[in-house]
Write an enzyme that holds these catalytic residues in place. Sequence first.
Site, PDB file in Angstrom:
ATOM      1  CG  ASP A 144      -2.044  -1.022   1.223  1.00  0.00           C
ATOM      2  OD1 ASP A 144      -2.312  -1.498   0.199  1.00  0.00           O
ATOM      3  OD2 ASP A 144      -2.266  -1.677   2.423  1.00  0.00           O
ATOM      4  CG  ASP A 178      -6.813  -1.514  -1.351  1.00  0.00           C
ATOM      5  OD1 ASP A 178      -6.807  -2.870  -1.534  1.00  0.00           O
ATOM      6  OD2 ASP A 178      -5.636  -1.008  -0.756  1.00  0.00           O
TER       7      ASP A 178
END
Length: 199
Positions: A144, A178
């Site tokens: 991420d 995401d």
Amino acid sequence: MSLKKATAIILLILLIDQVSKIYIKTHFMLGEEIRVFDWFRILFVENEGMAWGAKIPGTYGKLILTLFRIVAIGGIGYWLWDSIKRKSSRILIFCIAFIFAGALGNIIDSVFYGLIFNDSHRQVATLFPEAGGYGTLFHGKVVDMLYFPLYNGTLPEWIPIWGGQYFTFFDPVFNVADSAISVGVVLLLIFNKKAFPKK
């Protein structure tokens, strides 16, 4: 929308997602940050579990989660194929393609990244290291890097429960995959009637 167009959308999202993750993994140490704006930063973190870092506890928790994701992506893939076959609305197929691409992007991390990268703690990771990866098949960590702390500060005392506490909005760090899932789900909610028209 045709299968060819849906596949092109999926491949484009996957390409952007994986290129950004591989770049971050091979150029940043874990926790390293670049401040683009006050409200947007590139911050390298790794997620071992589900959304917001939640985990399934136990020795086989990570394996169970990864296998569940693979089963789920199979279901989403069938939903996409069936929607195209039935000539469903373009917005529905578009949204499913986004959700599928996002889910597949994170599955690639979970399945393979433990094998193809070494650790990022206090060092920049190497792609295909000679000594082997930091984990095994199905035990990779999701990369991420997108962080949007739109507000940082102490909440006013008059707010119940959280008053006087330091607060950050929006705190989660996420990635392109995401984002694709979120966009697909939000568009489905907004255009629900167009996505699922009554016959």
